[in-house]
Design a protein around this motif. Sequence first.
Motif, PDB file in Angstrom:
ATOM      1  N   TYR A 192      13.136   7.793 -12.071  1.00 42.05           N
ATOM      2  CA  TYR A 192      11.689   7.600 -12.027  1.00 42.05           C
ATOM      3  C   TYR A 192      11.319   6.735 -10.822  1.00 42.05           C
ATOM      4  CZ  TYR A 192      12.418   8.882 -16.911  1.00 42.05           C
ATOM      5  OH  TYR A 192      12.812   9.510 -18.069  1.00 42.05           O
ATOM      6  N   LEU A 193      10.098   6.890 -10.364  1.00 40.72           N
ATOM      7  CA  LEU A 193       9.552   6.017  -9.331  1.00 40.72           C
ATOM      8  C   LEU A 193       8.150   5.616  -9.765  1.00 40.72           C
ATOM      9  CD1 LEU A 193      10.169   4.723  -6.558  1.00 40.72           C
ATOM     10  CD2 LEU A 193       8.859   6.608  -5.534  1.00 40.72           C
ATOM     11  N   GLN A 194       8.006   4.378 -10.184  1.00 44.52           N
ATOM     12  CA  GLN A 194       6.700   3.846 -10.545  1.00 44.52           C
ATOM     13  C   GLN A 194       6.066   3.279  -9.283  1.00 44.52           C
ATOM     14  OE1 GLN A 194       4.992   3.803 -13.579  1.00 44.52           O
ATOM     15  NE2 GLN A 194       3.300   3.023 -12.337  1.00 44.52           N
ATOM     16  N   MET A 195       4.904   3.816  -8.929  1.00 43.98           N
ATOM     17  CA  MET A 195       4.242   3.419  -7.688  1.00 43.98           C
ATOM     18  C   MET A 195       2.912   2.759  -8.029  1.00 43.98           C
ATOM     19  SD  MET A 195       5.039   6.778  -5.335  1.00 43.98           S
ATOM     20  CE  MET A 195       3.979   7.841  -6.300  1.00 43.98           C
ATOM     21  N   ASN A 196       2.802   1.485  -7.706  1.00 38.23           N
ATOM     22  CA  ASN A 196       1.585   0.719  -7.961  1.00 38.23           C
ATOM     23  C   ASN A 196       0.954   0.282  -6.643  1.00 38.23           C
ATOM     24  OD1 ASN A 196       2.131   0.868 -10.760  1.00 38.23           O
ATOM     25  ND2 ASN A 196       3.344  -1.017 -10.678  1.00 38.23           N
ATOM     26  N   SER A 197      -0.294  -0.123  -6.715  1.00 36.35           N
ATOM     27  CA  SER A 197      -1.022  -0.594  -5.520  1.00 36.35           C
ATOM     28  C   SER A 197      -0.868   0.380  -4.364  1.00 36.35           C
ATOM     29  CB  SER A 197      -0.514  -1.989  -5.119  1.00 36.35           C
ATOM     30  OG  SER A 197      -0.664  -2.910  -6.177  1.00 36.35           O
ATOM     31  N   LEU A 198      -1.081   1.639  -4.646  1.00 34.62           N
ATOM     32  CA  LEU A 198      -0.882   2.674  -3.633  1.00 34.62           C
ATOM     33  C   LEU A 198      -1.851   2.530  -2.475  1.00 34.62           C
ATOM     34  CD1 LEU A 198      -0.124   5.617  -6.035  1.00 34.62           C
ATOM     35  CD2 LEU A 198       1.327   4.922  -4.114  1.00 34.62           C
ATOM     36  N   LYS A 199      -1.359   2.876  -1.294  1.00 34.96           N
ATOM     37  CA  LYS A 199      -2.130   2.799  -0.059  1.00 34.96           C
ATOM     38  C   LYS A 199      -2.233   4.188   0.569  1.00 34.96           C
ATOM     39  CE  LYS A 199      -0.085  -1.758   0.892  1.00 34.96           C
ATOM     40  NZ  LYS A 199       0.707  -2.555   1.867  1.00 34.96           N
ATOM     41  N   PRO A 200      -3.231   4.425   1.385  1.00 35.16           N
ATOM     42  CA  PRO A 200      -3.328   5.737   2.053  1.00 35.16           C
ATOM     43  C   PRO A 200      -2.069   6.083   2.836  1.00 35.16           C
ATOM     44  CG  PRO A 200      -5.398   4.570   2.265  1.00 35.16           C
ATOM     45  CD  PRO A 200      -4.429   3.610   1.624  1.00 35.16           C
ATOM     46  N   GLU A 201      -1.399   5.082   3.381  1.00 30.32           N
ATOM     47  CA  GLU A 201      -0.170   5.354   4.139  1.00 30.32           C
ATOM     48  C   GLU A 201       1.005   5.756   3.268  1.00 30.32           C
ATOM     49  OE1 GLU A 201      -2.144   2.626   4.325  1.00 30.32           O
ATOM     50  OE2 GLU A 201      -0.944   0.802   4.654  1.00 30.32           O
ATOM     51  N   ASP A 202       0.854   5.705   1.961  1.00 30.53           N
ATOM     52  CA  ASP A 202       1.882   6.214   1.051  1.00 30.53           C
ATOM     53  C   ASP A 202       1.761   7.729   0.872  1.00 30.53           C
ATOM     54  OD1 ASP A 202       1.363   3.284  -0.931  1.00 30.53           O
ATOM     55  OD2 ASP A 202       3.047   3.680   0.414  1.00 30.53           O
ATOM     56  N   THR A 203       0.719   8.322   1.415  1.00 28.13           N
ATOM     57  CA  THR A 203       0.538   9.769   1.300  1.00 28.13           C
ATOM     58  C   THR A 203       1.693  10.503   1.974  1.00 28.13           C
ATOM     59  OG1 THR A 203      -1.879   9.626   1.220  1.00 28.13           O
ATOM     60  CG2 THR A 203      -0.932  11.708   1.981  1.00 28.13           C
ATOM     61  N   ALA A 204       2.336  11.383   1.211  1.00 27.71           N
ATOM     62  CA  ALA A 204       3.515  12.095   1.710  1.00 27.71           C
ATOM     63  C   ALA A 204       3.989  13.069   0.636  1.00 27.71           C
ATOM     64  CB  ALA A 204       4.628  11.118   2.056  1.00 27.71           C
ATOM     65  N   VAL A 205       4.926  13.902   1.022  1.00 32.23           N
ATOM     66  CA  VAL A 205       5.687  14.671   0.033  1.00 32.23           C
ATOM     67  C   VAL A 205       6.890  13.815  -0.351  1.00 32.23           C
ATOM     68  CG1 VAL A 205       6.962  16.766  -0.469  1.00 32.23           C
ATOM     69  CG2 VAL A 205       4.935  16.865   0.997  1.00 32.23           C
ATOM     70  N   TYR A 206       7.057  13.608  -1.638  1.00 33.91           N
ATOM     71  CA  TYR A 206       8.150  12.782  -2.144  1.00 33.91           C
ATOM     72  C   TYR A 206       9.265  13.678  -2.667  1.00 33.91           C
ATOM     73  CZ  TYR A 206       5.455   8.533  -1.616  1.00 33.91           C
ATOM     74  OH  TYR A 206       4.756   7.467  -1.084  1.00 33.91           O
ATOM     75  N   TYR A 207      10.468  13.416  -2.180  1.00 39.55           N
ATOM     76  CA  TYR A 207      11.637  14.204  -2.535  1.00 39.55           C
ATOM     77  C   TYR A 207      12.647  13.349  -3.290  1.00 39.55           C
ATOM     78  CZ  TYR A 207       9.955  17.397   1.099  1.00 39.55           C
ATOM     79  OH  TYR A 207       9.193  18.246   1.866  1.00 39.55           O
ATOM     80  N   CYS A 208      13.298  13.981  -4.239  1.00 37.22           N
ATOM     81  CA  CYS A 208      14.374  13.346  -4.988  1.00 37.22           C
ATOM     82  C   CYS A 208      15.699  13.890  -4.470  1.00 37.22           C
ATOM     83  CB  CYS A 208      14.199  13.680  -6.466  1.00 37.22           C
ATOM     84  SG  CYS A 208      15.489  13.058  -7.536  1.00 37.22           S
ATOM     85  N   ALA A 209      16.666  13.009  -4.295  1.00 37.17           N
ATOM     86  CA  ALA A 209      18.015  13.409  -3.876  1.00 37.17           C
ATOM     87  C   ALA A 209      19.001  12.840  -4.882  1.00 37.17           C
ATOM     88  CB  ALA A 209      18.315  12.882  -2.478  1.00 37.17           C
TER      89      ALA A 209
END
Length: 115
Positions: free
Chosen positions: A78-95
């Motif tokens: 899991y990835l809990q993402m808080n206090s998100l910013k516009p610069e966090d915009t992306a495609v997130y991939y799991c490896a």
Amino acid sequence: VHVVESGGGLVQAGGSLRLSCAASGSIFSIRAMDWHRQAPGKQRELVASITRGGSTNYADSVKGRFTISRDNAKNTVYLQMNSLKPEDTAVYYCAVDFVGVGTNWGRGTQVTVSS
């Protein structure tokens, strides 16, 4: 073996999202599980990683805001993402690093943070 991400979406700046990544198939054991991201026009970067024993590592840009965790019984990270910013915009991939197989990647999930 398969790796599938879920949980992406559109959120306002300051909001939160929780990403999930489930591994399935003929799994003997899993070593590290990572989250990476790729923004338009940028190289893919490591966001966070977690070992089987629970040791974690984060990119400086997300420290204090993102938390990676895993459930070994469910082969899920899991990835809990808080206090998100516009610069966090992306495609997130799991490896996922599978013992005897190597690293498999998911297809990614889009995270968009509006200002």
